[in-house]
Design an enzyme around this catalytic site. Structure first.
Site, PDB file in Angstrom:
ATOM      1  N   GLY A  45       0.844  -1.190   0.000  1.00 41.51           N
ATOM      2  CA  GLY A  45       0.000   0.000   0.000  1.00 41.51           C
ATOM      3  C   GLY A  45       0.876   1.236   0.000  1.00 41.51           C
ATOM      4  O   GLY A  45       1.976   1.213   0.561  1.00 41.51           O
ATOM      5  N   GLN A  50       3.642   9.847   0.494  1.00 40.83           N
ATOM      6  CA  GLN A  50       4.848   9.036   0.680  1.00 40.83           C
ATOM      7  C   GLN A  50       5.822   9.133  -0.491  1.00 40.83           C
ATOM      8  O   GLN A  50       6.960   8.694  -0.373  1.00 40.83           O
ATOM      9  CB  GLN A  50       4.475   7.561   0.914  1.00 40.83           C
ATOM     10  CG  GLN A  50       3.735   7.353   2.232  1.00 40.83           C
ATOM     11  CD  GLN A  50       3.461   5.890   2.458  1.00 40.83           C
ATOM     12  OE1 GLN A  50       2.517   5.332   1.928  1.00 40.83           O
ATOM     13  NE2 GLN A  50       4.326   5.239   3.245  1.00 40.83           N
ATOM     14  N   CYS A  92       5.088   0.377   7.799  1.00 37.93           N
ATOM     15  CA  CYS A  92       4.853   1.469   6.859  1.00 37.93           C
ATOM     16  C   CYS A  92       6.165   1.765   6.125  1.00 37.93           C
ATOM     17  O   CYS A  92       7.222   1.803   6.759  1.00 37.93           O
ATOM     18  CB  CYS A  92       4.402   2.700   7.639  1.00 37.93           C
ATOM     19  SG  CYS A  92       4.073   4.132   6.599  1.00 37.93           S
ATOM     20  N   LEU A  93       6.080   1.976   4.807  1.00 41.75           N
ATOM     21  CA  LEU A  93       7.297   2.253   4.040  1.00 41.75           C
ATOM     22  C   LEU A  93       7.990   3.537   4.508  1.00 41.75           C
ATOM     23  O   LEU A  93       9.197   3.683   4.322  1.00 41.75           O
ATOM     24  CB  LEU A  93       6.974   2.359   2.544  1.00 41.75           C
ATOM     25  CG  LEU A  93       6.474   1.063   1.881  1.00 41.75           C
ATOM     26  CD1 LEU A  93       6.091   1.333   0.432  1.00 41.75           C
ATOM     27  CD2 LEU A  93       7.519  -0.036   1.959  1.00 41.75           C
ATOM     28  N   HIS A 134      -5.232   2.361   7.148  1.00 40.94           N
ATOM     29  CA  HIS A 134      -3.842   2.845   7.233  1.00 40.94           C
ATOM     30  C   HIS A 134      -3.577   3.890   6.143  1.00 40.94           C
ATOM     31  O   HIS A 134      -3.006   4.957   6.412  1.00 40.94           O
ATOM     32  CB  HIS A 134      -2.892   1.647   7.088  1.00 40.94           C
ATOM     33  CG  HIS A 134      -1.429   1.979   7.124  1.00 40.94           C
ATOM     34  ND1 HIS A 134      -0.594   1.608   8.155  1.00 40.94           N
ATOM     35  CD2 HIS A 134      -0.648   2.669   6.249  1.00 40.94           C
ATOM     36  CE1 HIS A 134       0.638   2.049   7.905  1.00 40.94           C
ATOM     37  NE2 HIS A 134       0.628   2.700   6.748  1.00 40.94           N
ATOM     38  N   GLU A 135      -3.983   3.572   4.899  1.00 44.45           N
ATOM     39  CA  GLU A 135      -3.689   4.477   3.772  1.00 44.45           C
ATOM     40  C   GLU A 135      -4.521   5.758   3.838  1.00 44.45           C
ATOM     41  O   GLU A 135      -4.018   6.844   3.548  1.00 44.45           O
ATOM     42  CB  GLU A 135      -3.892   3.760   2.435  1.00 44.45           C
ATOM     43  CG  GLU A 135      -3.014   2.527   2.213  1.00 44.45           C
ATOM     44  CD  GLU A 135      -1.531   2.771   2.440  1.00 44.45           C
ATOM     45  OE1 GLU A 135      -1.049   3.905   2.266  1.00 44.45           O
ATOM     46  OE2 GLU A 135      -0.838   1.802   2.815  1.00 44.45           O
ATOM     47  N   HIS A 138      -3.010   8.120   6.137  1.00 40.67           N
ATOM     48  CA  HIS A 138      -1.915   8.868   5.499  1.00 40.67           C
ATOM     49  C   HIS A 138      -2.446  10.137   4.822  1.00 40.67           C
ATOM     50  O   HIS A 138      -1.823  11.195   4.885  1.00 40.67           O
ATOM     51  CB  HIS A 138      -1.236   8.028   4.406  1.00 40.67           C
ATOM     52  CG  HIS A 138      -0.086   7.190   4.885  1.00 40.67           C
ATOM     53  ND1 HIS A 138       1.055   7.723   5.441  1.00 40.67           N
ATOM     54  CD2 HIS A 138       0.111   5.851   4.858  1.00 40.67           C
ATOM     55  CE1 HIS A 138       1.893   6.737   5.745  1.00 40.67           C
ATOM     56  NE2 HIS A 138       1.344   5.595   5.404  1.00 40.67           N
TER      57      HIS A 138
HETATM   58 NI    NI Z   1       2.086   3.656   5.590  1.00 37.25          NI
END
Ligand code: NI
Length: 169
Positions: A45, A50, A92-93, A134-135, A138
């Site tokens: 995701g 990001q 998370c990236l 989660h997304e 963001h």
């Molecule tokens: Ni994330």
């Protein structure tokens, strides 16, 4: 094009994003870049902030390239229904090597637009529901480390500072 993943504490990650108003070639290129960057970073995701773009767009592929039908693009998404509870570990990236259990709804329904600007609704449960939450967090400028207890957050922030100090971040 693969774009660099922005890491905490870059302020763009904690700022609410702008809604998308133009559904054009530029948007399609951005969405392609998001999938490419997400796969390159081994993610399932990714939200636009990001890769440094403060727009209300997220892409998800829980199959990680295996099933094209599982590629999901959410533009201007909103959660319109949630139910139940789950408490599972998230990563998370933008927070490499940080993992913690986060309490989320078990089922959610999301209303969003596709790349053509058409509205649709999509249901998710378990991992997909978690990814949606989660997304979309963001897109509202919220990282998962701000969804855990203050005590756990302090421990995670301390770990991040240590990694930064050692040049591992
Ligand atoms: Ni994330």
């Amino acid at each position: 094009m693969i774009r660099e993943i922005v890491k905490y504490p870059d302020p763009i990650l904690q700022k609410p994003t702008e809604p998308v108003t133009e559904f054009n070639e530029e948007l399609r290129t951005l969405v392609d870049d998001m999938f490419e960057s997400m796969y390159a970073a081994q993610g399932i995701g990714l939200a636009a902030p990001q890769i440094g773009v403060s727009k209300r767009i997220t892409v998800i592929d829980l199959s990680f390239k295996k099933n094209p039908e599982e590629k999901i693009v959410l533009i201007n998404p909103e959660i319109i229904f949630k139910q139940g509870k789950q408490n599972e570990e998230e990563g998370c990236l933008s927070l490499p090597e940080i993992r913690e259990k986060v309490s989320r709804a078990e089922n959610v329904r999301v209303r969003a637009q596709n790349v053509k600007g058409e509205w649709f609704e999509i249901d998710g449960e378990e991992l997909l529901a978690r990814a949606f939450q989660h997304e979309i967090d963001h897109l509202d400028g919220i990282l998962f480390i701000f969804r855990v207890s203050a005590l756990k957050r302090d421990l995670l922030l301390r770990k991040i500072r240590k990694m930064q100090k050692n040049g591992e971040w």
